[in-house]
Design an enzyme around this catalytic site. Structure first.
Site, short mmCIF file in Angstrom:
data_model
loop_
_atom_site.label_atom_id
_atom_site.label_comp_id
_atom_site.label_asym_id
_atom_site.label_seq_id
_atom_site.Cartn_x
_atom_site.Cartn_y
_atom_site.Cartn_z
CG HIS A 350 -1.77 1.22 1.34
ND1 HIS A 350 -1.69 2.12 2.38
CD2 HIS A 350 -2.74 1.70 0.52
CE1 HIS A 350 -2.57 3.09 2.20
NE2 HIS A 350 -3.23 2.85 1.08
CB SER A 351 1.01 4.25 0.30
OG SER A 351 1.61 5.51 0.28
CG LEU A 352 7.34 4.35 0.73
CD1 LEU A 352 7.89 4.96 -0.55
CD2 LEU A 352 7.89 5.09 1.96
#
Length: 620
Positions: A350-352
């Site tokens: 998720h995300s980074l």
């Protein structure tokens, strides 16, 4: 007659029907009580501390039964360790404690529960201690057998419980009073309801999870210690993801479950934030942080700076080492605890976290072989032609002016390659990109120089949720990805995002920049449209209708907001006739896609397709 006895008599003679004074809190139940006593049935609970408050949560029915069987198995039961919650927690019976297996978490108290009383400020029931529950049960047994009631007991913490009859049992909090004999406890305040047996309290007890695990998925979080805007941890988010998946398996893979073709998918969290911030960097940051707007600066140091850490060679190495070693550690432990597991492994970020996984996957070795096999998967346009000369190599590196120097020093192409000067020393493997002139250039992925660990398995699929991969690759100087590029050890890749996620970016335009196309819409898990899409289409139709028929447009708008949604799309429905369903709470609150049933169903669909198992009905 004492005041206590008088109050007991008043209670026993009072009308048991609900009233505004006291009996409404008793929650009376109809019971046919005979002279024969039947032992109370027990259920096992564990205690979670949430916002400094104790919350008692029941084990699922299968786990509670296993704990009860182990409890009654004999003298050595206190030495028993019982796996619960799909094997993610171990209960040490002797300690009455529950420990997380795969991640760090404070242990929870475990209790064999038979008697309960209503809590202070809510409708949730709290179990009595096992020792006092036994006292209550013995008193109840005598009262039932002899038909003698109005029994009063005092708990170790001086709470008073009165068993007036099988239908009316109450609990009083201790209120200090004083007389000539000193301090005593009296029955004052509003009485609380007392219940015997878990079947008489309002609590949801779920069935156990399927024992068979078909696939394992690691989920890596993004920046900061919280996984979403509700400040939930990665463990909480993954727990919800897993819970949604179990429900969807029952509704969308029912035939496969009935035929015992599938069991379930296990989702496990991977935490890298805590190890990173345990290096002492937080203390160093605190020394240089300004004292003004303290909360905002703390938020920046705890979350946004993770992006800068990942672009630092020192801390980037820490992050990738932590993520890879954690996935390897959990995978090894998982195999030890599930020796019959034959399924595959997938990863999600998720995300980074998705960017971290992207870089790790890009730098894997195919089949754990030598580097030649890896180089073969990154073949470029130039590799298909003649071997370039030293002059051509220098030209590609924009070092043509140094040709005479190399010739004078008798540095040929082989020497240049051996020195590692023919490409920027940025990473161990490459992604093919293009320059302004459109020619392919074989360079690194633009990341800082890091030694990437090797995973102990080959992931089947890589799911990127709300991913900034495309943005980071562009910022690193990568303008295009070769359409023939593939991860050395991973077969599939999905970039999944919510349209309102400000951190998410597309990747496919970097692969085929000359073609413009809309991203694929994830089908609704019930075959409907999401509200933001229906509203957009509705308002578009309204604006066109306004030119011709204002009243007709208003009628159409009113109908679109008042119609009840259909249970599923019918085959004969057109796009204009499909109904809208409100977005999930997670979509409305923070745009996170981790809990979306649509996202989870897509993950399950793709995973089970690798095993030749399809949904009961294809999604529209």
């Amino acid at each position: 007659m004492s005041s206590v006895e008088l109050h007991q008599e008043q209670l026993s003679q009072s009308d048991p029907s609900p009233s505004s004074n006291s009996s409404s809190s008793f929650e009376l139940i109809d019971m046919d009580v005979g002279s024969l006593y039947e032992p109370v049935s027990s259920h096992w609970f564990y205690c979670k501390i949430i916002d400094s408050k104790e919350l008692w949560i029941p084990f699922n029915s299968d786990d509670s039964q296993q704990l009860e069987e182990a409890h009654g198995s004999g003298k050595d039961c206190n030495e028993r360790v019982v796996p619960t919650d799909g094997g993610r927690y171990d209960v040490h019976l002797g300690e009455r404690m529950r420990y997380a297996v795969y991640w760090d978490e404070p242990p929870s108290e475990v209790r064999r529960c038979t008697w309960f009383y209503k809590g202070d400020k809510d409708n949730k029931y709290v179990p009595y201690s096992e020792s006092f529950s036994q006292v209550l049960e013995e008193t109840y047994m005598v009262a039932v057998t002899l038909d003698e009631w109005k029994k009063k007991l005092e708990s170790p913490n001086r709470e008073i419980i009165v068993l007036h009859n099988p239908k009316l049992m109450v609990h009083y909090q201790p209120v200090a009073g004083s007389d000539e004999w000193g301090s005593t406890s009296t029955e004052q305040g509003r009485p609380r309801s007392v219940k015997r047996g878990v079947e008489n309290i309002p609590v949801d007890i779920h069935c156990g999870e399927p024992l068979q695990i078909d696939h394992l998925v690691f989920i890596v979080h993004g920046i900061g210690p919280a996984c979403d805007l509700r400040f939930r941890s990665i463990v909480q988010c993954v727990n919800d993801f897993r819970s949604v998946s179990l429900n969807l398996l029952q509704t969308h893979f029912k035939k496969a479950q009935e035929n015992q073709q599938i069991g379930r998918v296990e989702f496990l969290p991977v935490n890298w934030h805590s190890p990173l911030h345990s290096t002492g960097v937080d203390i160093d940051l605190q020394r240089i942080t300004l004292p003004s707007i303290n909360r905002l600066r703390h938020f920046t140091n705890d979350t946004i700076l993770d992006v800068f850490f990942y672009n630092s060679p020192t801390y980037c190495q820490t992050i990738v080492d932590t993520v890879a070693s954690e996935m390897n550690r959990i995978y090894t432990l998982f195999l030890q605890r599930n020796p019959d597991f034959k399924g595959g492994v997938s990863i999600a970020g998720h995300s980074l976290g998705s960017l971290i996984l992207f870089d790790i996957l890009t730098n894997q070795k195919d089949s754990f072989g030598d580097i030649d096999s890896e180089k073969a998967s990154f073949r470029t346009v130039e590799d298909q032609g003649d071997v370039p000369t030293l002059e051509e190599e220098l030209k590609k590196l924009q070092l043509s002016e140094f040709l005479t120097v190399f010739e004078k020093e008798k540095v040929d192409k082989e020497a240049l390659v051996s020195k590692g000067i023919n490409r920027p020393a940025t990473s161990a493997s490459e992604v093919n990109i293009t320059k302004e002139n459109g020619d392919y250039l074989d360079v690194g992925i633009g990341q800082v120089s890091v030694k990437y660990p090797r995973l102990n398995y080959k992931p089947e699929i890589f799911f990127a949720f709300g991913s900034p991969i495309g943005m980071f690759l562009t910022v690193r100087g990568l303008r295009r990805i070769d359409p023939n590029y593939k991860f050395p050890t991973c077969k599939g890749f999905f970039n999944i995002y919510h349209p309102f996620d400000p951190v998410a970016y597309r990747i496919e335009p970097m692969v085929v920049p000359e073609v413009e196309f809309e991203p694929m819409l994830i089908p609704h898990h019930k075959g409907r449209k999401r509200m933001h899409l229906e509203l957009r289409e509705g308002f578009t139709r309204m604006s066109m209708d306004l030119k011709n028929n204002l009243l007709g447009s208003l009628r159409m708008a009113w109908k679109s907001f008042t119609r009840a949604p259909y249970p599923a799309l019918q085959a004969s429905e057109t796009a204009e006739e499909t109904e809208a369903e409100p977005e999930s709470s997670s979509e409305k609150s923070n745009g996170s896609i981790l809990e979306s049933e649509d996202t989870v169903l897509l993950v399950l669909k793709e995973i089970y397709q690798t095993q030749g198992i399809s949904l009961d009905q294809p999604l529209q």
